[in-house]
Design an enzyme around this catalytic site. Structure first.
Site, mmCIF file in Angstrom:
data_model
loop_
_atom_site.group_PDB
_atom_site.id
_atom_site.type_symbol
_atom_site.label_atom_id
_atom_site.label_comp_id
_atom_site.label_asym_id
_atom_site.label_seq_id
_atom_site.Cartn_x
_atom_site.Cartn_y
_atom_site.Cartn_z
ATOM 1 N N GLU A 27 38.463 -25.511 13.843
ATOM 2 C CA GLU A 27 38.400 -23.866 14.113
ATOM 3 C C GLU A 27 38.695 -23.578 15.581
ATOM 4 O O GLU A 27 38.711 -24.409 16.550
ATOM 5 C CB GLU A 27 36.799 -23.683 13.861
ATOM 6 C CG GLU A 27 35.650 -24.362 14.765
ATOM 7 C CD GLU A 27 34.377 -23.726 14.329
ATOM 8 O OE1 GLU A 27 34.247 -22.577 14.360
ATOM 9 O OE2 GLU A 27 33.259 -24.813 14.108
ATOM 10 N N GLY A 28 38.887 -22.428 15.562
ATOM 11 C CA GLY A 28 39.116 -22.012 16.821
ATOM 12 C C GLY A 28 38.962 -20.425 16.852
ATOM 13 O O GLY A 28 38.067 -20.101 16.096
ATOM 14 N N GLY A 29 39.385 -19.670 17.973
ATOM 15 C CA GLY A 29 39.045 -18.341 18.311
ATOM 16 C C GLY A 29 39.341 -17.425 16.999
ATOM 17 O O GLY A 29 38.781 -16.345 16.899
ATOM 18 N N MET A 30 40.715 -17.822 16.415
ATOM 19 C CA MET A 30 41.065 -16.858 15.292
ATOM 20 C C MET A 30 40.749 -17.279 13.731
ATOM 21 O O MET A 30 40.867 -16.438 13.297
ATOM 22 C CB MET A 30 42.366 -16.934 15.424
ATOM 23 C CG MET A 30 43.114 -16.346 16.727
ATOM 24 S SD MET A 30 42.531 -14.801 17.512
ATOM 25 C CE MET A 30 43.081 -13.794 16.006
ATOM 26 N N ALA A 31 40.666 -18.475 13.755
ATOM 27 C CA ALA A 31 40.575 -19.165 12.194
ATOM 28 C C ALA A 31 39.833 -20.311 12.158
ATOM 29 O O ALA A 31 39.409 -20.822 13.295
ATOM 30 C CB ALA A 31 41.779 -19.324 11.866
ATOM 31 N N ASP A 45 53.175 -17.963 20.864
ATOM 32 C CA ASP A 45 51.915 -18.750 21.304
ATOM 33 C C ASP A 45 52.132 -20.064 21.244
ATOM 34 O O ASP A 45 51.208 -20.907 20.680
ATOM 35 C CB ASP A 45 50.724 -18.232 20.038
ATOM 36 C CG ASP A 45 49.453 -18.382 20.933
ATOM 37 O OD1 ASP A 45 49.302 -18.658 22.132
ATOM 38 O OD2 ASP A 45 48.351 -18.648 20.098
ATOM 39 N N VAL A 55 39.719 -23.847 9.786
ATOM 40 C CA VAL A 55 40.637 -24.618 9.217
ATOM 41 C C VAL A 55 39.977 -25.487 8.267
ATOM 42 O O VAL A 55 38.864 -26.019 8.538
ATOM 43 C CB VAL A 55 41.472 -25.532 10.009
ATOM 44 C CG1 VAL A 55 42.578 -26.196 9.354
ATOM 45 C CG2 VAL A 55 42.154 -24.503 11.248
ATOM 46 N N LYS A 73 43.981 -22.099 6.501
ATOM 47 C CA LYS A 73 43.423 -21.680 7.715
ATOM 48 C C LYS A 73 42.979 -20.098 7.093
ATOM 49 O O LYS A 73 43.557 -19.402 6.364
ATOM 50 C CB LYS A 73 44.501 -21.307 8.550
ATOM 51 C CG LYS A 73 44.657 -22.373 9.559
ATOM 52 C CD LYS A 73 45.489 -21.982 10.689
ATOM 53 C CE LYS A 73 45.540 -23.011 11.957
ATOM 54 N NZ LYS A 73 46.254 -22.417 13.093
#
Length: 585
Positions: free
Chosen positions: A18-22, A133, A24, A39
């Site tokens: 996982e991250g700031g946008m999505a 990015d 997984v 995602k």
């Protein structure tokens, strides 16, 4: 989210990153009987219709890219309020994790990874797709050491969001931003090349070149500060980093293929020059390896061989000194070229017209102004003799910093059927001018522009294209009523007085000022702005800002909740990514 079925086809098995946008997930495609990565965008991004539209368009475009160094995108879908991408499941790790584990990579390994990512970008750029990015978190390294670039869709959609929209979303990316991204200016293929140069730097050193407490300070470093030197690597490789991360887009590699060519040359040069091209850093490991090899040979060699070794070592020292001098001089030139950039210490230079001049004469005039002229392409010209400059970029009248490279195209001579340029001419004069080349003035439309009345601002067909003799050239002319457009600056993070000054210096007026409690920003610091950084507004427009009153007295921080498995739940979320944790840091 485990055991959920999306579109009656994709069975969610487990969260893998996982991250700031999505977020997984590993999933199984029941239709094709294969494992995939899904995602899912986090819910806060699903509320922005424009974001979702950008996300879908870019993901669909990325799905058309087929390359061994690009993570395959299989599908783009939506169920309820869940927006997701179905991607290739990668058996490997993100490059960010590898750098964290190793500290830094051997320069040959770094070159290999950089070359593979550049190859992926080459295909994307040829398909008019800019990643925006490129960072270690979006580069996956498989178990067979293949690098794969991911997140084209999210990258483009996120580029619509600006730095001020939250540290968590932007902090990881801002370490790899190009100066033009940090300023909210025009982004092109060379912006990806800059980010890849930063990734290469991090692989070689184990750290990013610029770091700070907040995104704004890091962005300003990208704009103003030179890249710190990298020690203990071939000077040719340091030159690759310098060229890829030049502050000016025009000074960088024009294409990813050019960067690949230089990377390929380094291996050849290192084989020919040996350790002599490695600059010494407290006795670099490369020099130590070579010295060990020499010592082993000495044990079984004659005095004659010893003399040869001494002679070779002496030559090596000379080569090291020469290489060091070259690198230092190159660094001084680079620093001199960017000094004063964005610092206000030097005024911008107005670009003159080099059209009709020889390359040599243009270079002399450019030197006097503090500019540089570089030869571009050789093209047929309707109005310039062979060997003379027929066009230039940036164009006449553009304001640029000292050291800017002006690329000029050289005429191959006249050729029937080549459309001349009438942009910038009064349309009444253009009619006779076009006739002299066998063309006619076509439809004349009026457009709002800051140019003088009746000045041609566009033409169709464009100058330099081939058309049949007698073709009508349609033009748009200025009504003279247009207002100059200005770019909205970054205001979030500035104190209120600095924000006011920045607004006025950028050609705008200070609008309404509101206040709110904030645990994130200190008192009297801008927490929000009416328009996003990089937006174009008419000169003189007002910009409202929101200011922090300081932290709320009793507010408790809240923990983020796990995404719901119910598609009807507005808290359902997701972000995209690939296996083994593609974080958006």
């Amino acid at each position: 989210m485990s055991s959920k079925l999306l579109l009656g086809r994709y069975e969610i098995l487990e969260k893998i990153g996982e991250g700031g946008m999505a977020v997984v997930y590993k999933a199984k495609d029941r239709l094709l009987n294969r494992y995939v990565a899904i995602k899912i965008l986090r819910p806060e991004f699903t509320r922005d219709d424009q974001f979702i539209e950008n996300f879908r368009k870019e993901s669909q475009a990325a799905a058309g890219l087929s390359h061994p160094n690009i993570v395959n995108v299989y599908d783009v879908g939506k169920e309820g309020n869940i927006n997701f991408i179905v991607m290739e499941l990668i058996d490997g790790k993100p490059l960010s994790q590898i750098i964290e584990e190793k500290g830094k990579l051997d320069y040959k390994e770094a070159i290999s990874i950089t070359r593979q990512v550049a190859s992926a970008l080459s295909l994307a750029h040829k398909n008019q797709i800019i990643h925006r990015d490129v960072k270690p978190h979006n580069i996956l390294i498989t178990s067979s050491d293949t690098a794969k670039l991911a997140d084209f869709g999210i990258a483009r959609a996120v580029s619509k969001a600006s730095i001020e929209e939250g540290n968590d979303k932007i902090m990881g990316s801002v370490h790899y931003f190009s100066p033009e991204q940090a300023r909210g200016a025009y982004v092109d293929e060379r912006s990806d090349i800059y980010s890849l140069g930063i990734v290469l730097y991090e692989m070689l050193t184990g750290k990013v070149p610029f770091d700070g407490d907040n995104p704004i300070s890091i962005a300003l470093m990208h704009i103003n500060d030179p890249i710190p030197p990298v020690k203990g690597i071939p000077p040719q490789l340091e030159k690759v980093i310098e060229k890829a991360t030049d502050k000016y887009q025009t000074n960088r590699y024009k294409t990813a293929d050019e960067m690949i060519e230089d990377l390929d040359n380094i291996e050849f040069i290192t084989k020919v020059m040996g350790g002599a091209i490695i600059r010494e850093e407290n006795g670099s490991s490369y020099d130590k390896e070579e010295n060990s090899a020499i010592e082993r040979k000495r044990d079984s060699s004659s005095d004659f061989y010893d003399k040869k070794v001494k002679k070779k070592t002496s030559k090596k020292k000379v080569a090291v000194i020469i290489a060091a001098v070259i690198v230092v001089l190159a660094a001084l030139v680079a620093v001199g070229a960017i000094s004063g950039w964005f610092s206000g210490s030097k005024e911008d230079i107005e670009v003159p017209s080099f059209k009709g001049m020889t390359l040599e004469d243009a270079q002399k005039e450019a030197d006097e102004l503090g500019l540089k002229v570089e030869k571009g392409e050789e093209v047929y010209s309707p109005d310039q003799e062979k060997g003379l400059i027929t066009s230039q970029t940036p164009g006449e009248g553009s304001k640029v910093a000292e050291g800017q490279i002006i690329t000029v195209n050289i005429s191959k001579g006249k050729k029937d059927g080549v459309v001349p340029s009438v942009v910038g001419m009064d349309y009444k004069e253009a009619e006779e001018y076009l006739k002299s080349f066998g063309f006619e003035l076509g439809i004349v439309k009026t457009a709002t522009s800051t140019k003088p009345v009746d000045t041609i601002v566009t033409q169709t067909p464009e100058a330099g294209t081939t058309a049949d003799v007698g073709t009508a050239i349609d033009v748009e002319i200025s009504d003279g009523k247009g207002k100059e457009m200005k770019t909205v600056p970054m205001l979030v993070g500035l104190d209120v007085d600095a924000a006011k000054s920045t607004i006025e210096a950028s050609g705008f007026k200070v609008g309404n000022i509101s206040y709110e409690e904030s645990n994130e920003y200190p008192k009297n610091t801008v927490t929000g702005q009416q328009y996003k950084q990089g937006e174009e507004l008419e000169e003189g427009s007002t910009i409202d800002i929101l200011i922090s009153k300081g932290p709320a007295e009793s507010e408790e921080p809240t923990e983020p909740s796990e995404p719901s498995s119910d598609p009807s739940d507005s808290g359902d979320s997701a972000d995209s990514g690939n296996s083994q944790e593609i974080s958006e840091e």
